[in-house]
Design a protein around this motif. Sequence first.
Motif, short mmCIF file in Angstrom:
data_model
loop_
_atom_site.label_atom_id
_atom_site.label_comp_id
_atom_site.label_asym_id
_atom_site.label_seq_id
_atom_site.Cartn_x
_atom_site.Cartn_y
_atom_site.Cartn_z
N ASP A 238 8.53 -23.35 34.79
CA ASP A 238 8.22 -23.98 36.08
C ASP A 238 6.78 -24.51 36.10
OD1 ASP A 238 8.87 -24.52 38.94
OD2 ASP A 238 7.27 -23.06 39.27
N LYS A 239 5.86 -23.74 35.55
CA LYS A 239 4.46 -24.16 35.53
C LYS A 239 4.26 -25.38 34.63
CE LYS A 239 1.52 -22.62 37.41
NZ LYS A 239 0.82 -22.99 38.68
N LEU A 240 4.94 -25.42 33.50
CA LEU A 240 4.86 -26.60 32.63
C LEU A 240 5.41 -27.84 33.35
CD1 LEU A 240 5.96 -25.13 29.17
CD2 LEU A 240 3.64 -25.57 29.97
N TYR B 226 6.72 -31.97 25.02
CA TYR B 226 6.30 -33.05 25.92
C TYR B 226 4.93 -32.72 26.53
CZ TYR B 226 6.45 -36.51 29.69
OH TYR B 226 6.16 -37.55 30.54
N PHE B 227 4.79 -31.47 27.00
CA PHE B 227 3.52 -31.05 27.60
C PHE B 227 2.39 -31.16 26.57
CE2 PHE B 227 0.17 -28.14 28.68
CZ PHE B 227 0.08 -28.17 30.06
N ILE B 228 2.63 -30.71 25.35
CA ILE B 228 1.60 -30.74 24.31
C ILE B 228 1.20 -32.17 23.98
CG2 ILE B 228 1.17 -30.22 21.87
CD1 ILE B 228 2.91 -27.68 22.28
N ASP B 229 2.18 -33.07 23.92
CA ASP B 229 1.87 -34.48 23.66
C ASP B 229 1.03 -35.07 24.79
OD1 ASP B 229 3.19 -34.50 21.26
OD2 ASP B 229 5.05 -35.35 22.06
N LYS B 230 1.33 -34.66 26.02
CA LYS B 230 0.63 -35.21 27.18
C LYS B 230 -0.77 -34.59 27.33
CE LYS B 230 1.13 -35.89 32.18
NZ LYS B 230 2.00 -35.69 33.37
N TYR B 231 -0.88 -33.30 27.03
CA TYR B 231 -2.15 -32.60 27.17
C TYR B 231 -2.61 -32.11 25.80
CZ TYR B 231 -0.78 -32.81 32.09
OH TYR B 231 -0.39 -33.25 33.32
N SER B 232 -2.34 -30.84 25.47
CA SER B 232 -2.70 -30.31 24.16
C SER B 232 -2.05 -28.94 23.98
CB SER B 232 -4.22 -30.16 24.01
OG SER B 232 -4.69 -29.12 24.85
N ARG B 233 -2.00 -28.47 22.74
CA ARG B 233 -1.46 -27.14 22.45
C ARG B 233 -2.32 -26.06 23.11
NH1 ARG B 233 3.14 -24.57 20.51
NH2 ARG B 233 2.69 -23.09 22.15
N GLU B 234 -3.64 -26.27 23.08
CA GLU B 234 -4.55 -25.30 23.67
C GLU B 234 -4.32 -25.17 25.18
OE1 GLU B 234 -5.68 -26.43 19.83
OE2 GLU B 234 -5.46 -27.76 21.59
N ASP C 185 15.84 -28.93 26.70
CA ASP C 185 15.62 -27.51 26.46
C ASP C 185 14.13 -27.21 26.54
OD1 ASP C 185 14.44 -27.94 23.86
OD2 ASP C 185 16.45 -28.06 23.00
N TYR C 186 13.82 -25.92 26.60
CA TYR C 186 12.42 -25.51 26.79
C TYR C 186 11.52 -26.05 25.69
CZ TYR C 186 8.24 -22.64 26.94
OH TYR C 186 6.94 -22.23 26.98
N ASN C 187 12.01 -26.04 24.46
CA ASN C 187 11.19 -26.51 23.35
C ASN C 187 10.82 -27.99 23.52
OD1 ASN C 187 9.97 -25.80 20.80
ND2 ASN C 187 11.47 -27.14 19.83
N GLU C 188 11.75 -28.77 24.07
CA GLU C 188 11.46 -30.19 24.34
C GLU C 188 10.41 -30.33 25.44
OE1 GLU C 188 15.60 -32.52 23.31
OE2 GLU C 188 15.55 -31.26 25.10
N LEU C 189 10.54 -29.51 26.47
CA LEU C 189 9.55 -29.54 27.55
C LEU C 189 8.17 -29.17 27.02
CD1 LEU C 189 8.55 -29.63 30.48
CD2 LEU C 189 9.43 -27.29 30.77
N LEU C 190 8.10 -28.12 26.20
CA LEU C 190 6.82 -27.69 25.65
C LEU C 190 6.20 -28.79 24.78
CD1 LEU C 190 4.74 -25.42 25.31
CD2 LEU C 190 6.12 -24.56 23.39
N GLN D 18 5.78 -33.64 36.27
CA GLN D 18 6.78 -33.90 37.31
C GLN D 18 7.46 -35.25 37.16
OE1 GLN D 18 5.98 -32.73 41.34
NE2 GLN D 18 4.43 -31.23 40.72
N GLU D 19 6.91 -36.08 36.30
CA GLU D 19 7.58 -37.36 36.05
C GLU D 19 8.93 -37.16 35.37
OE1 GLU D 19 4.69 -36.62 32.59
OE2 GLU D 19 4.76 -36.30 34.77
N LEU D 20 9.18 -35.96 34.84
CA LEU D 20 10.47 -35.66 34.21
C LEU D 20 11.54 -35.33 35.24
CD1 LEU D 20 9.31 -33.40 31.22
CD2 LEU D 20 9.98 -35.81 31.12
N ALA D 21 11.14 -35.03 36.46
CA ALA D 21 12.10 -34.62 37.49
C ALA D 21 12.88 -35.82 38.04
CB ALA D 21 11.37 -33.90 38.61
#
Length: 532
Positions: free
Chosen positions: A390-392, A356-364, A349-354, A397-400
């Motif tokens: 889509d932008k996240l 994941y992105f924050i863990d990989k990069y940052s909230r900011e 779900d979107y919350n999981e993607l978000l 892209q390793e999730l694809a």
Amino acid sequence: MGCLWKSEAQLENLLEELVSWNSVSGTQGEIDFPYKLKDKFQALEYFKTHEDNIQLFDAGKDRKAFTALYQSEATSNTVVLLSHFDTVGVEEYGQLQDLAFQADALTAVFQNNPEYLTLVAKADALSGEYLFGRGTMDMKMGLTLHMHLMEQAIQEEWPVNLLLVTVPDEEVSSAGMLAAVPGVLEISKAKHLNIKLFLNGEPSFTQEPLDENHYIYSGSIGKILPAALFYGVPTHAGEPLNGVTAHFLSAYLTKHMEFTSRFSETYDGETTPLPICLQANDLKAHYDVQTSHHSYALYNVVTLTQTAEDVMATFREIAEDAMHECRTDYEAVCQHSNVPPLNCFRVLDYNELLDYFIDKYSREEADALIQKVIEAEDVDQRKLTLMIADKLMEYCQELAPATVLMFAPPYMPAVNSSNDDLVQRLIAVTTETMKDRFDYKVTNKHYFNGISDLSYVNYNPDDEGWQSFKNNAPLWGESYSIPFKEMQQLSASVMNIGPFGKDAHKMTERLHKKNAFVMMPEVLRTVIQQLF
């Protein structure tokens, strides 16, 4: 001063004037409408001396929700009269578009040229009993009736408070009602109002084609828009098994979502429509022979008691089943071609993607990326929702290949007051009045099937399921939010009593004149008197 909006002829003239104010959603007419309405109300002596009882509330894009309060000194008991003043477009009128907002002239054209019409509409036009035009039925007659009630309350000094609320944008994203909710709460606190009933004036909607029954409603169905971003692995069209297309993924989820009974609910014989796909599009900007790796789909789900959390849980289960079938078929193709398959087909779900992105990069970085998409893309809220996800994914892209589940606007929770004592009494009064005075039958339904702004009042104060919507709506807090906490404070009963018409959103939209101008004023007056 005599009455302005009382007689049958006065009501018809008022309706024709409101219809002539072209207020199609998203147009200048929608912006102008509440200011014209304010001028109409200021013709009443009451509002010349109570100017502060008319207020406008910002609904974004220069649109305003309109409120007018008649306040009695005898009681705090209050009825909120609810309507919307925007309409859908008029493209289907073809060469008659210029007449779509001239109800009397359009009706005459149809009577003189019945070949424009279906057999049923032709018979109605020639009967002289119907008034045609965009907004006659949906729903400027509801507003007309509420204006009539306001004037009668003022003239006769009814011992009840009436708060008229009419809003823009009901036909698109409900921005008008979302703006009105905190406004109504603000007014009720400032004026010490005890809201007993939210009375909507949406027209009677058919339950099936050629349905001639007149319905009143003690609730309104819910609508939620689960959405999916399909993110594949691109490849050259000449080497298809070196990747997987987004369309391959989407075909399986749409197959599992359309017409599924897994969201179905039934209440006292009323059953929700089955889900369908409302939109499915490619996010690829241009044509070439690289396969498309990102696309999306929006699904219409109707609810009676399910929360956003319930819907997301079922959506997730269906997506898992769909992607399991997709992967099984994909692996069979790879095995047949002696090609190693891609490792996994994720569902998240979107919350999981978000997260994941924050863990990989940052909230900011996440916030900055989301804001950049919102500022750069001039598209509607549905597509913008998907473009954020889509932008996240572009940075992850390793999730694809992956199917990302989320919610797009609008969300309209279901509401039902069928078991409320007051509503039961009002149902009885309405049916008895119509039968005794006009020998006319009306039937109560638990849920208005056309979706309505009643969805944004009387929200269950114990329901925290909306948190799932908040967590999985990419636009939440940006250009879309729902005032759930304020909605929970507006806990009065709901009802919808409106006029009989036919063919809302069609060229043949029309209103039954006797029902609207003679029967309904009598019924609504009797309903309001139950609160005296």
